[in-house]
Design a protein around this motif. Structure first.
Motif, PDB file in Angstrom:
ATOM      1  N   GLN A   7      19.754   4.240 -28.303  1.00 16.20           N
ATOM      2  CA  GLN A   7      18.610   4.861 -27.637  1.00 16.20           C
ATOM      3  C   GLN A   7      18.106   6.089 -28.396  1.00 16.20           C
ATOM      4  OE1 GLN A   7      19.102   5.727 -23.467  1.00 16.20           O
ATOM      5  NE2 GLN A   7      17.294   7.034 -23.454  1.00 16.20           N
TER       6      GLN A   7
ATOM      7  N   ALA B 106      17.338  11.208 -24.718  1.00 18.34           N
ATOM      8  CA  ALA B 106      18.495  10.637 -25.422  1.00 18.34           C
ATOM      9  C   ALA B 106      19.601  11.662 -25.659  1.00 18.34           C
ATOM     10  CB  ALA B 106      18.076   9.958 -26.735  1.00 18.34           C
ATOM     11  N   SER B 109      23.219   9.181 -22.426  1.00 21.64           N
ATOM     12  CA  SER B 109      22.875   7.780 -22.225  1.00 21.64           C
ATOM     13  C   SER B 109      23.941   7.129 -21.369  1.00 21.64           C
ATOM     14  CB  SER B 109      22.706   7.059 -23.558  1.00 21.64           C
ATOM     15  OG  SER B 109      23.869   7.210 -24.326  1.00 21.64           O
ATOM     16  N   TYR B 206      14.280   0.855 -19.613  1.00 20.43           N
ATOM     17  CA  TYR B 206      13.690   0.687 -20.943  1.00 20.43           C
ATOM     18  C   TYR B 206      13.485   1.996 -21.707  1.00 20.43           C
ATOM     19  CZ  TYR B 206      12.899  -4.034 -19.229  1.00 20.43           C
ATOM     20  OH  TYR B 206      13.079  -5.292 -18.718  1.00 20.43           O
ATOM     21  N   ALA B 207      13.689   3.126 -21.054  1.00 20.31           N
ATOM     22  CA  ALA B 207      13.611   4.438 -21.687  1.00 20.31           C
ATOM     23  C   ALA B 207      12.277   4.718 -22.380  1.00 20.31           C
ATOM     24  CB  ALA B 207      14.789   4.649 -22.651  1.00 20.31           C
ATOM     25  N   ASN B 208      11.215   4.136 -21.860  1.00 21.92           N
ATOM     26  CA  ASN B 208       9.843   4.525 -22.221  1.00 21.92           C
ATOM     27  C   ASN B 208       9.007   4.415 -20.957  1.00 21.92           C
ATOM     28  OD1 ASN B 208      10.397   3.189 -25.380  1.00 21.92           O
ATOM     29  ND2 ASN B 208       9.504   5.209 -25.134  1.00 21.92           N
ATOM     30  N   ASN B 255      12.523   2.270 -27.908  1.00 18.45           N
ATOM     31  CA  ASN B 255      13.490   1.790 -26.912  1.00 18.45           C
ATOM     32  C   ASN B 255      12.992   0.541 -26.206  1.00 18.45           C
ATOM     33  OD1 ASN B 255      15.170   3.993 -27.463  1.00 18.45           O
ATOM     34  ND2 ASN B 255      14.058   5.290 -26.008  1.00 18.45           N
ATOM     35  N   ARG B 258      12.879  -2.642 -28.344  1.00 20.10           N
ATOM     36  CA  ARG B 258      14.187  -3.275 -28.523  1.00 20.10           C
ATOM     37  C   ARG B 258      14.685  -3.934 -27.246  1.00 20.10           C
ATOM     38  NH1 ARG B 258      16.614   1.687 -30.959  1.00 20.10           N
ATOM     39  NH2 ARG B 258      16.137   1.590 -33.175  1.00 20.10           N
ATOM     40  N   ARG B 259      14.525  -3.217 -26.129  1.00 19.38           N
ATOM     41  CA  ARG B 259      15.184  -3.683 -24.910  1.00 19.38           C
ATOM     42  C   ARG B 259      14.402  -4.748 -24.154  1.00 19.38           C
ATOM     43  NH1 ARG B 259      17.552   1.878 -22.203  1.00 19.38           N
ATOM     44  NH2 ARG B 259      18.781   2.558 -24.005  1.00 19.38           N
TER      45      ARG B 259
END
Ligand SMILES: [Zn+2]
Lengths: 246, 423
Positions: A7, B106, B109, B206-208, B255, B258-259
């Motif tokens: 991340q 970040a 996590s 998803y960290a966005n 992020n 990728r996820r």
């Protein structure tokens, strides 16, 4: 697991806090000393606000103006990288030149070139006198700048010799002009204005109707009540009387 | 404005007082102090400028009613109006909980997908209980959620702005987390909360941000007017299949890029639905919290331990480990109603939604090819074999994972082992 370990931080916008500092001859002595002390001390606080903020990182730029204008660094810097060099007083008050210079830098080809975009900047103007140059053409140029229009703008009038009418024109209205009458108040108000405008300016706006500018003005007003020797604009705006009776 | 200092005593409406020990932090509204209440350490939120009487009355009411669930760091005591302001007392936040913002940056996590799913479940449950009590959450932003990265446990803070639905506290959340109709000036309610919930869940997974893609990045100066557009009138989901103008940008929204493909399809489908233009514009069609819980439980049922590398992995049509790429035998299942829990060695099973594992799959000590289910709960299970024998599985005891065995975990949860055929 690996996906969680990989991340990276969410992209952050940049919010630049501008200090426009009058370093004319009249600032010499206590006043300039207080400004140097206050700004140097507020930088770590800005760094803290920036580090914990998922919306934006805060950068700082400082422009001093006297007979000429001078940026302390040639680009906005993170507060943690901004080593404050004491500014010295001497010379005239080229506010118009400072406005023109700021306007040049308030552009994507100037200082506002962050890859993930910016929030509107916050601009703090400090002055103890009146402009000695043709400030109107510089100020008019600045007022046509879209970054400036969207910015949080606060002016700090140092003492009664400050030209509050000009400061009002800069900040947009008299509510955004705060006056200080002693050195301690000057230090405190620099801290309050810098911290408040950074906190509010660097966050995604609230869903309500009040603008960021209004929020900053309200919070600073509240704080000023507890600062001996600092005042928000009052119902009696002496500058308007002066205009009328000239 | 009234700051307090060490040693100051502030009296409570319920009688007694708290003594100020030190400042813990401050925000726009007020200061949080560490205080002593009869020998117990608590936190006092003290308003720098006392909000109006209505706010005070609302706090009083919320304290009387108590917390909707354990997820809330709820006001416990109200102070009298004195020393120029007032405040309320709550529990201290434990050290191992970190602001959601730190996860976004970040700096922190999740230690595991189980922790991530536990956090999602806890947030859904918190919102469900909040709405069940008739409240809506007004001041929603990333500073209100504190999460333990190891367990995924969640504490929701700043609950002084929780109001009965239909009322407006005057303290508004961040545009980024608010429903379009609230950004446009509406009053928060459970429907707008449900939107905020889906934004928070999206960011947690998803960290966005779900609406920050190419279109938003292209905006050089995010003014308040633009925020009203991008999170309000012109919000477009970054993976809206009908409008690809706001896709995530490589190098910036790493992020989610990728996820998004790696995480379960059910999650993708749900967010595409929830962030469709139709649901953005029709608040009452947004998914209710219990369905979110069901979705998360369903995803947890497909999260297994890989018997080869020991990492966690989601199993979908393909039974390959996300980490080592090896095939995983996902034929052993526990059916609970419509759920189908995949059983592999080392996988923990969550029967209900309380985030506490109720069972664990272990290998048979004499024959590692056979699986056993261990009872991690505090209560007996009753099992019925295919031939009709009744067996009791006590806590910490195990039973074979044999197709046809039916298990009663509790009055509300009954299951049966099955074996799916490999295609
Ligand atoms: Zn594996």
């Amino acid at each position: 697991m690996s996906l969680l370990d990989e991340q990276v931080s969410v992209p952050r916008r940049t919010m630049t806090l501008f200090f426009l500092i009058d370093t004319s001859g009249s600032m010499e002595g206590n006043k300039i000393g207080a400004v140097n002390d206050a700004v140097a001390n507020v930088l770590p606080m800005l760094d803290e606000i920036s580090a914990e903020n998922p919306d934006a990182e805060i950068k700082v730029a400082a422009l001093e103006f006297s007979s000429g204008v001078n940026w302390l660094y040639s680009e906005p810097k993170l507060a943690s990288d901004f080593v404050w060099q004491d500014v010295k007083a001497g010379g005239l008050t080229s506010l118009g030149a400072a406005c023109a210079e700021l306007s040049t830098k308030l552009s994507r080809s100037g200082y506002m070139q962050s890859a993930s975009g910016s929030f509107a900047p916050a601009i703090i103007l400090l002055s103890d006198g009146g402009p000695t140059d043709d400030y109107e053409s510089g100020l008019n140029k600045l007022k046509g700048n879209n970054w400036f229009k969207a910015a949080i703008k606060i002016a700090i009038a140092i003492g009664d010799d400050a030209d509050k009418d000009v400061l009002k024109q800069f900040a947009g209205n008299s509510e955004a002009v705060f006056t200080v009458h002693n050195i301690d108040a000057l230090k405190q108000i620099i801290r309050v204005v810098a911290v408040t405008s950074s906190q509010i300016g660097s966050k995604s706006s609230t869903a309500g109707d009040t603008t960021k500018q209004d929020q900053v003005v309200e919070e600073v007003k509240d704080a000023v009540e507890n600062i001996q020797g600092a005042e928000a604009a009052t119902a009696v705006d002496s500058s308007s009387y002066d205009d009328d009776w000239d | 404005m009234a700051e307090l200092k060490k040693g100051d005593k502030v009296s409570l409406t319920s009688g007694g007082y708290v003594t100020i020990e030190k400042e813990l932090g401050r925000g726009g509204q007020g200061i949080v102090y560490l205080v002593d209440l009869n020998g117990e350490k608590k936190a006092l939120k003290w308003y720098l400028n006392a909000p109006d009487d209505k706010f005070y009355k609302n706090l009083e009411h919320n304290i009387m009613s108590g917390a909707p669930s354990a997820a809330f760091l709820w006001p416990e005591y109200l102070t009298r109006k004195e020393k120029g302001s007032y405040g309320y007392v709550m529990k201290l936040r434990p050290q191992n909980y970190f602001e959601f913002g730190n996860f976004l940056l970040a700096k922190k996590s999740f230690r595991s997908y189980s922790a991530m799913l536990a956090a999602a479940m806890k947030i859904c449950n918190g919102f469900m209980m909040l709405h069940r009590c008739g409240y809506s959450y007004q001041d929603l932003n990333d500073g209100n959620f504190f999460i333990d990265p190891t367990t995924g446990d969640v504490l929701i803070c700043d609950n002084d702005n929780v109001m009965p639905q239909g009322e407006k506290s005057g303290i508004m959340g961040k545009a980024r987390y608010m429903a379009p109709e609230i950004v446009a000036g509406g009053v928060p309610d459970k429907y707008s909360d449900r939107f905020s919930l889906s934004v928070i869940l999206f960011m947690l997974f998803y960290a966005n941000h779900p609406f920050e893609g190419a279109k938003v990045v292209a905006c050089p100066c995010m003014t308040e007017t633009f925020e009203k557009k991008f999170y309000g009138t012109e919000a477009i989901f970054i993976y809206d299949p009908a409008d690809k103008s706001n896709l995530p940008v490589r190098g910036i929204h790493q992020n989610v890029i990728r996820r998004w493909p790696a995480f379960p399809a059910k999650l993708r489908e749900t967010f595409i639905q929830e962030f469709s233009q139709d649901k953005l514009k029709n608040p009452n069609t947004r998914m209710i919290e219990s369905l979110w819980e069901k979705l998360i439980a369903g995803i947890r049922d497909t999260l297994v331990r890989c018997p080869h590398c020991g990492e966690e992995t989601f199993i979908e049509e393909s039974s390959k480990c996300m980490d080592c790429g090896k095939d995983i035998d996902s034929t052993h299942r526990l059916k609970i109603g419509t759920r189908s829990v995949i059983l592999t060695k080392g996988t923990k099973v969550y029967i209900d939604n309380d985030n506490i594992p109720d069972a664990e799959v272990v290998a048979h000590p004499n024959d590692p090819s056979k699986l056993l289910l261990k009872n991690l709960s505090n209560s007996n299970w009753t099992a019925e074999t295919p031939s009709g024998k009744i067996k009791v599985v006590e806590p910490n005891n195990m039973m074979p994972v044999n197709p046809g065995i039916k298990i009663t975990f509790s009055n509300t949860h009954k299951g049966e082992f099955i074996q799916e055929t490999n295609n």
